[in-house]
Design a protein around this motif. Sequence first.
Motif, PDB file in Angstrom:
ATOM      1  N   VAL A  99       2.967  10.741 -39.784  1.00  0.00           N
ATOM      2  CA  VAL A  99       3.419  10.726 -40.876  1.00  0.00           C
ATOM      3  C   VAL A  99       3.979  11.959 -41.881  1.00  0.00           C
ATOM      4  CG1 VAL A  99       3.650   9.867 -43.139  1.00  0.00           C
ATOM      5  CG2 VAL A  99       2.859   8.372 -41.065  1.00  0.00           C
ATOM      6  N   THR A 100       4.805  12.078 -42.032  1.00  0.00           N
ATOM      7  CA  THR A 100       4.743  13.999 -42.990  1.00  0.00           C
ATOM      8  C   THR A 100       6.000  13.379 -44.265  1.00  0.00           C
ATOM      9  OG1 THR A 100       5.111  15.711 -43.128  1.00  0.00           O
ATOM     10  CG2 THR A 100       6.004  14.594 -41.579  1.00  0.00           C
ATOM     11  N   SER A 101       5.587  13.591 -44.997  1.00  0.00           N
ATOM     12  CA  SER A 101       6.176  14.217 -46.290  1.00  0.00           C
ATOM     13  C   SER A 101       7.483  15.166 -46.988  1.00  0.00           C
ATOM     14  CB  SER A 101       6.072  13.056 -47.673  1.00  0.00           C
ATOM     15  OG  SER A 101       6.720  12.620 -48.413  1.00  0.00           O
ATOM     16  N   PHE A 102       8.961  15.254 -46.869  1.00  0.00           N
ATOM     17  CA  PHE A 102       9.270  16.360 -46.981  1.00  0.00           C
ATOM     18  C   PHE A 102       8.930  17.710 -46.780  1.00  0.00           C
ATOM     19  CE2 PHE A 102      10.226  13.108 -50.411  1.00  0.00           C
ATOM     20  CZ  PHE A 102      11.325  13.348 -49.974  1.00  0.00           C
ATOM     21  N   PRO A 103       7.950  17.547 -45.306  1.00  0.00           N
ATOM     22  CA  PRO A 103       7.942  19.009 -44.493  1.00  0.00           C
ATOM     23  C   PRO A 103       8.229  20.420 -44.459  1.00  0.00           C
ATOM     24  CG  PRO A 103       8.198  17.524 -42.832  1.00  0.00           C
ATOM     25  CD  PRO A 103       9.048  16.496 -44.679  1.00  0.00           C
ATOM     26  N   ALA A 153       2.167  18.025 -45.383  1.00  0.00           N
ATOM     27  CA  ALA A 153       2.201  18.077 -44.383  1.00  0.00           C
ATOM     28  C   ALA A 153       1.690  17.750 -42.672  1.00  0.00           C
ATOM     29  CB  ALA A 153       1.546  20.086 -44.031  1.00  0.00           C
ATOM     30  N   PRO A 154       2.713  17.202 -41.620  1.00  0.00           N
ATOM     31  CA  PRO A 154       1.342  16.652 -41.041  1.00  0.00           C
ATOM     32  C   PRO A 154      -0.296  16.863 -40.736  1.00  0.00           C
ATOM     33  CG  PRO A 154       3.693  17.230 -39.604  1.00  0.00           C
ATOM     34  CD  PRO A 154       2.917  18.355 -41.772  1.00  0.00           C
ATOM     35  N   GLU A 155      -0.695  16.087 -40.714  1.00  0.00           N
ATOM     36  CA  GLU A 155      -2.596  15.685 -40.388  1.00  0.00           C
ATOM     37  C   GLU A 155      -2.581  16.435 -39.689  1.00  0.00           C
ATOM     38  OE1 GLU A 155      -4.771  15.373 -42.546  1.00  0.00           O
ATOM     39  OE2 GLU A 155      -4.358  15.615 -44.117  1.00  0.00           O
ATOM     40  N   PRO A 156      -3.390  17.936 -38.933  1.00  0.00           N
ATOM     41  CA  PRO A 156      -3.614  18.014 -37.543  1.00  0.00           C
ATOM     42  C   PRO A 156      -4.185  16.857 -36.173  1.00  0.00           C
ATOM     43  CG  PRO A 156      -4.316  19.834 -39.403  1.00  0.00           C
ATOM     44  CD  PRO A 156      -3.447  18.655 -39.851  1.00  0.00           C
ATOM     45  N   SER A 157      -5.285  16.223 -37.304  1.00  0.00           N
ATOM     46  CA  SER A 157      -6.074  14.912 -36.548  1.00  0.00           C
ATOM     47  C   SER A 157      -5.211  13.740 -36.286  1.00  0.00           C
ATOM     48  CB  SER A 157      -7.120  15.481 -37.523  1.00  0.00           C
ATOM     49  OG  SER A 157      -6.863  14.418 -38.596  1.00  0.00           O
ATOM     50  N   ALA A 158      -4.374  13.668 -37.233  1.00  0.00           N
ATOM     51  CA  ALA A 158      -3.529  12.339 -36.506  1.00  0.00           C
ATOM     52  C   ALA A 158      -3.073  12.308 -35.587  1.00  0.00           C
ATOM     53  CB  ALA A 158      -2.637  12.307 -38.087  1.00  0.00           C
ATOM     54  N   LEU A 199       7.420  10.728 -38.960  1.00  0.00           N
ATOM     55  CA  LEU A 199       7.975  10.046 -39.453  1.00  0.00           C
ATOM     56  C   LEU A 199       8.031  10.555 -40.514  1.00  0.00           C
ATOM     57  CD1 LEU A 199       5.953   6.491 -38.191  1.00  0.00           C
ATOM     58  CD2 LEU A 199       7.627   7.684 -37.241  1.00  0.00           C
ATOM     59  N   LEU A 200       9.074  10.409 -40.993  1.00  0.00           N
ATOM     60  CA  LEU A 200       9.472  10.915 -42.615  1.00  0.00           C
ATOM     61  C   LEU A 200       9.473  10.285 -43.234  1.00  0.00           C
ATOM     62  CD1 LEU A 200      12.391  13.716 -42.064  1.00  0.00           C
ATOM     63  CD2 LEU A 200       9.914  14.628 -41.900  1.00  0.00           C
TER      64      LEU A 200
END
Length: 240
Positions: free
Chosen positions: A166-170, A156-161, A83-84
Amino acid sequence: MILARRAFTPHPGFTLLALLLCAVFIRLGLWQWHRGIVRQADWTRFARGADALVTLGDRDLADLPLFQRVSVTGTLDGGHQFLLDNRSYQGRAGYEVLTPLKRGAASVLLVDRGWLPFSGSRRTLPDVTVAGGAALTLTGRAANLPSAGLASGRAAPEPSAPWPKVTSFPSADELALALGEPIEGRILLLDARSGFGYVRDWQPPGIPPLRNFSYAIQWWCFAALTLIAWAVMSRRNRPA
């Protein structure tokens, strides 16, 4: 009666300041004009990209022009979606949904399935479930990942999520690391007429080029006004 005459006697310090300001204003105008040219090229590519539909096959999107409309066959991986965050539509906050499309031996392609509104709570993510497993053919445009204006806007996306993440401008590398397999550097903007998606009112990137050109002209006007002010203020009264 003594008449006063005006003589042109510019002050060295004021002259230097005026020249520096003019140089800055001209440079800013050139910068905005160049941005307008680049943006105009992007808008032209966006318009031309819909002229023909190209079958992607096993090729990478990077092998085709930016915004080229393509058809691609693969299977959607609904269990590993992104999810951006910080994506708005008509003033409303929301997310854009990136779903991996697996294409056999070719690199995984992320499909932007469109925008959906923010649920009102970060703890409650929208339901983006999509049926996977069956091969399907999708059409859309080749595009770059959205980029942030400021580094502070990136996450960046959280590895443990849990998924969807959810990520923002990766970056593509950050998404590949979270997914655990190589992905293409570009994404596919899913056509509005295709299924499996949400709001897909795709527009050319950035502000209209005309705005950049108008900003450039404004900066050059400031340079001209600076020279006029320097010339006027450099004329002083001198007794006859």
